[in-house]
Design an enzyme around this catalytic site. Structure first.
Site, PDB file in Angstrom:
ATOM      1  N   CYS B  86       0.839  -1.202   0.000  1.00 43.57           N
ATOM      2  CA  CYS B  86       0.000   0.000   0.000  1.00 43.57           C
ATOM      3  C   CYS B  86       0.874   1.252   0.000  1.00 43.57           C
ATOM      4  CB  CYS B  86      -0.975  -0.042   1.177  1.00 43.57           C
ATOM      5  SG  CYS B  86      -2.330   1.129   1.012  1.00 43.57           S
ATOM      6  N   HIS B 203      -3.679  -5.534   0.808  1.00 37.77           N
ATOM      7  CA  HIS B 203      -3.116  -5.845   2.130  1.00 37.77           C
ATOM      8  C   HIS B 203      -3.193  -7.329   2.451  1.00 37.77           C
ATOM      9  CE1 HIS B 203      -2.557  -1.721   3.554  1.00 37.77           C
ATOM     10  NE2 HIS B 203      -3.663  -1.422   2.909  1.00 37.77           N
ATOM     11  N   GLU B 205      -1.502  -8.820   4.579  1.00 37.69           N
ATOM     12  CA  GLU B 205      -1.361  -8.981   6.040  1.00 37.69           C
ATOM     13  C   GLU B 205      -2.704  -8.923   6.759  1.00 37.69           C
ATOM     14  OE1 GLU B 205      -0.743  -6.288   4.354  1.00 37.69           O
ATOM     15  OE2 GLU B 205      -0.937  -4.441   5.542  1.00 37.69           O
TER      16      GLU B 205
END
Lengths: 79, 229
Positions: B86, B203, B205
Site C-alpha cells: 500500500c 493488504h 497482512e
C-alpha cells in the site's frame, strides 16, 4: 529570489480530478469547457541571488522531489 | 526469518504486518523508525501501509527521501528482499526501487473493500506458496492505487513476468468492475527485475486470521518463510 513552480500531469496521463472538475463546470452551466487539467503550484523563497544558479537549483529540486517525472512535468519561473 | 519493518510518521499498518510475519515465522520482527540511519542485518525489510508524512506533496514522496530509506536502498542493492504494501508500494515507487507511478483512483474515491487477485507468478520469494493463476481474496484500502507507467515500462514488466498480481473477478477473469482503482492492465503488484523487491496495493497482512478476513494473504508470509527460513 522568488521561484514559482507549476507541476502538471504530462499530456496523455489521465487526470480524473480534472475530468471531474470539467463535468462540474459543465453542470453549473459554464458552456464550452473542453477540458480541465489540474496541477500544483509552489512558491519558493530562495537565498540565492544569481538567477541562473537559482533556476538550476529549483530544476534539480523538481527532478528529485517536487515533481514525479514519471507522470508529471514542471515549469520553473524565477522572479 | 528475521524481518525489519520500517515505519514513518503516519504509518498505520506496521502492527498488522508484524503480527502476520510473526505468525508465519515464529520470530518477532524488529520495528525501525524513519530517522534511523542503519538497518541491522535482516532477511527481509518491509515498508508497511499508512499515510507517511500525511501524504504531503504526493503519497510516499517525503518518506522516499527519509534517512531510513537511504539505508534501505543500500540493502536492496545488495539483494536484501524488500516488501512494500500500500503506502509502502507508493514509497518504493517514489524511491525508484520499482518503476511507474501510483495515481489517484480513477473513481476519485478512497476504496476500502475485499478484492480478488490473480497470482501471476508462483516462482518468487513472495509467492511460492501459491499456484500460478490462483485467485486470492484480500482487502484494499487506498485512494491512490491507480498504477500507471509508460508503454516501454509496461512492456518490460509483461515480457519479464514482473507483474506479480492482477485485480480479477472471483473466477480469475479480467473485468473492469473487479479493478478497484483503474490501474493499467489491472496491475495490483509488481516485482523489480531481480524479483527481490515486491510492491502491491492490497493488504495480504489483513487476510492472515481465520476470524478476520480469511487466510488468503497468509501464503505470502509462508512463501517468505519458505524462501528465507
Amino acid at each position: 529570489m522568488k521561484a514559482t513552480v507549476h507541476v502538471t500531469l504530462k499530456p496523455g496521463v489521465l487526470d480524473p480530478q480534472g475530468v471531474a472538475i470539467g463535468h462540474a463546470l459543465t453542470g453549473l452551466g459554464f458552456a464550452g469547457v473542453n477540458s480541465v487539467r489540474m496541477g500544483k503550484f509552489l512558491e519558493l523563497d530562495l537565498a540565492e541571488t544569481d538567477r541562473a544558479k537559482a533556476e538550476a537549483a529549483v530544476k534539480a529540486m523538481c527532478e528529485k522531489l517536487l515533481a514525479n517525472t514519471v507522470i508529471e512535468s514542471y515549469r520553473v519561473e524565477i522572479r | 526469518m528475521k524481518a525489519a519493518v520500517v515505519s514513518f510518521p503516519g504509518s498505520n499498518r506496521e502492527r498488522d504486518i508484524m503480527m502476520a510475519l510473526e505468525r508465519a515465522s515464529g520470530v518477532k520482527p524488529s520495528l525501525l523508525w524513519h530517522g534511523d540511519t542503519e538497518i541491522p542485518d535482516t532477511d527481509l525489510i518491509v515498508v508497511p501501509g499508512g499515510f507517511s508524512y500525511g501524504d504531503y506533496l504526493r503519497c510516499g514522496a517525503m518518506a522516499a527521501h527519509s534517512p531510513v530509506m537511504k539505508a534501505l536502498k543500500e540493502k536492496a542493492a545488495k539483494g536484501t528482499p524488500v516488501l512494500g504494501v500500500c503506502n509502502g508500494f507508493q514509497i518504493l515507487v517514489e524511491a525508484g526501487l520499482l518503476p511507474g507511478a501510483l495515481m489517484r483512483n480513477a473513481s476519485l474515491k478512497f476504496v476500502c473493500r475485499q478484492v480478488h487477485l490473480r497470482v501471476e507468478d508462483s516462482q518468487s520469494l513472495f509467492t511460492n506458496a501459491y499456484e500460478k493463476g490462483q485467485v486470492i481474496r484480500v482487502p484494499v484500502a487506498h485512494a491512490e492505487g491507480n498504477y500507471t507507467a509508460d508503454e516501454d515500462t509496461l512492456k518490460h514488466l509483461e515480457d519479464r513476468g514482473l507483474v506479480a498480481f492482477r485485480y480479477v473477478a472471483p473466477d480469475g477473469s479480467l473485468a473492469p468492475e473487479a479493478n478497484p482503482n483503474g490501474s493499467t492492465r489491472a496491475i495490483a503488484g509488481i516485482f523489480n527485475d531481480s524479483k527481490t523487491v515486491l510492491g502491491l496495493m492490497p493488504h495480504p497482512e489483513d487476510a492472515t486470521d481465520p476470524h478476520a478476513g480469511g487466510m488468503d494473504g497468509f501464503g505470502m508470509f509462508k512463501s517468505l518463510v519458505n524462501a528465507l527460513h
